[in-house]
Design an enzyme around this catalytic site. Structure first.
Site, mmCIF file in Angstrom:
data_model
loop_
_atom_site.group_PDB
_atom_site.id
_atom_site.type_symbol
_atom_site.label_atom_id
_atom_site.label_comp_id
_atom_site.label_asym_id
_atom_site.label_seq_id
_atom_site.Cartn_x
_atom_site.Cartn_y
_atom_site.Cartn_z
ATOM 1 C CE LYS A 178 -7.286 0.121 6.381
ATOM 2 N NZ LYS A 178 -8.159 0.467 5.249
ATOM 3 C CD GLN B 14 -7.029 -4.320 4.287
ATOM 4 O OE1 GLN B 14 -8.033 -4.975 4.555
ATOM 5 N NE2 GLN B 14 -7.087 -3.039 3.952
ATOM 6 C CG ASP C 111 0.327 -2.386 6.220
ATOM 7 O OD1 ASP C 111 -0.620 -2.443 7.035
ATOM 8 O OD2 ASP C 111 0.217 -1.847 5.099
ATOM 9 C CG HIS D 24 -1.941 0.999 1.332
ATOM 10 N ND1 HIS D 24 -1.686 2.309 1.677
ATOM 11 C CD2 HIS D 24 -3.287 0.917 1.134
ATOM 12 C CE1 HIS D 24 -2.821 2.984 1.685
ATOM 13 N NE2 HIS D 24 -3.811 2.165 1.349
ATOM 14 C CB CYS E 148 -3.525 3.261 -1.656
ATOM 15 S SG CYS E 148 -4.537 4.699 -1.294
#
Length: 412
Positions: free
Chosen positions: A232, A209, A206, A129, A370
């Site tokens: 999220k 998600q 990261d 991303h 993104c």
């Protein structure tokens, strides 16, 4: 609370906890398939935010009065909740931020500004991303470092066979996503961290998600940093967390300066608190942190293993149904994946397809997500993405297929 008579999770009862799912869009019942962008919020989180503002609202840490004490206790309990949720050794390894983007920028500025020098290498992947790409590009420009990338194969997985030639002693940092927000690829985090440690590289994961979808343990991963966003995973917008090992956090200089992060200030010089408070200048998002803790409690009551099984089933079912449609190309791994499918329809641009779906009550997301370099890798301007969470159903996926069939006829 969310169990059937047999002890299984009652997913239909869970849907009742989300008032927004009863909304309509353009006269149709809302089908919300955009949770990878932001998830919806259950009443438990909304109630926690309201309770804070009605009963505990005050600034934290600096006040000696009753409300300030209660607000501080609630805020620091939230830090402990986050630490427990991701398996951190203690709460001092958790820095509250505005989300994944700010967390990564904090590391790039504070850690990278001190430890990255000319000739050093920052290793990323082609599926990152922009939030895990642009901060490192900026750092490389400032320092003279180089940025390398682990390629993505045609099936949407990383070319791990090339890792030995890329992950060399010049690499000071290896930053990578846990689950791709466009491909759904689930990367082998522990394996990647182990290989990075072998060459002395620092790792950043990261987890935007993944944090709300499956169990995470930073100690099992062996990562140095991990970042995620509250919005999220059923929490409020504008709050997230950065995990950093206590030892590494305390080697880093402050990023933002101001109140709360100081020990003493003179006109000539300031001294700073230890982590995490040295990285939380000014008034923090107190309500956001409390709302994030409420979201964690809610998710844990369901169980992340159960959520992962449910989400995986939805993604697999969506893949099966999409395969029935002519002219559809699905990106990413054909088997185990995160809770999303990104696809292109020959007959329609992703923006046009997403607009058509919206007119029928279906919230998808169309564009590059993104992930512009990744889209170029696959020769696409973008994709249409359907992303799921535990409040979604296979019946909603069936309705999505009906709408996509209508779109194919409309645009042909």
């Amino acid at each position: 609370m969310h169990q059937t008579a047999t002890g299984a999770v009652d997913w239909n009862a869970i849907r009742e906890d989300f008032p927004i799912l009863r909304e309509q869009a353009h006269g149709h019942p809302l089908i919300y398939f955009d949770s990878a962008a932001t998830s919806q919020k259950p009443r438990a989180v909304l109630d926690a935010l309201r309770h804070y503002y009605e009963h505990e609202n005050a600034n934290v840490h600096r006040g000696l009065h009753h409300l300030s004490t209660r607000a501080t206790e609630a805020y620091e309990r939230s830090r402990q909740s986050v630490a427990s949720y991701i398996g951190a050794a203690n709460a001092d390894e958790i820095v509250f931020t505005r989300g994944t983007t700010e967390s990564i920028n904090l590391v790039a500025q504070a850690w990278g500004g001190k430890f990255i020098h000319e000739g050093d290498v920052i290793l990323l992947t082609e599926m990152e991303h922009h939030s895990n790409l642009v901060p490192w590009q900026l750092l490389a420009e400032r320092t003279g470092a180089q940025v390398r990338f682990v390629p993505v194969r045609d099936d949407g997985t990383l070319a791990l066979d090339q890792l030995s030639s890329l992950l060399t002693p010049e690499v000071k940092l290896f930053a990578f996503t846990h689950i791709s927000n466009s491909l759904g690829t689930i990367n082998p985090v522990a394996k990647l961290c182990q290989k990075a440690r072998a060459v002395g590289a620092i790792t950043l994961v990261d987890a935007a998600q993944s944090a709300g979808h499956l169990p995470i343990d930073v100690q099992e991963f062996g990562c140095d940093f991990l970042a995620f966003s509250g919005h999220k995973m059923c929490g409020p917008t504008g709050v997230g967390a950065l995990y950093g090992g206590a030892e590494i956090l305390n080697t880093m200089p402050p990023w933002h300066g101001g109140g709360e992060m100081i020990v003493s200030v003179t006109l000539e010089k300031s001294t700073f608190k230890k982590a995490p408070h040295r990285f939380e200048a000014g008034t923090p998002n107190i309500a956001g942190a409390i709302g994030l803790a409420a979201a964690i409690d809610y998710i844990e009551r369901i169980g992340r293993s159960e959520i992962f099984k449910h989400d995986s089933h939805l993604a697999a079912y969506a893949m099966e149904r999409l395969a029935e449609l002519p002219g559809i190309r699905v990106l990413g791994p054909p088997s185990e994946r995160g809770a999303l499918v990104g696809f292109v329809m020959e007959a329609a641009h992703p923006h046009d397809l997403t607009t058509f779906a919206d007119q029928h009550g279906l919230a998808l997301r169309g564009g590059h997500h993104c992930n512009q370099p990744l889209m170029r890798r696959f020769g696409l301007p973008g994709t249409t993405r359907a992303s799921f969470y535990f409040y979604n159903t296979t019946a909603e996926i069936d309705r999505m297929i009906e709408i996509l069939q209508a779109a194919a006829r409309f645009f042909s």
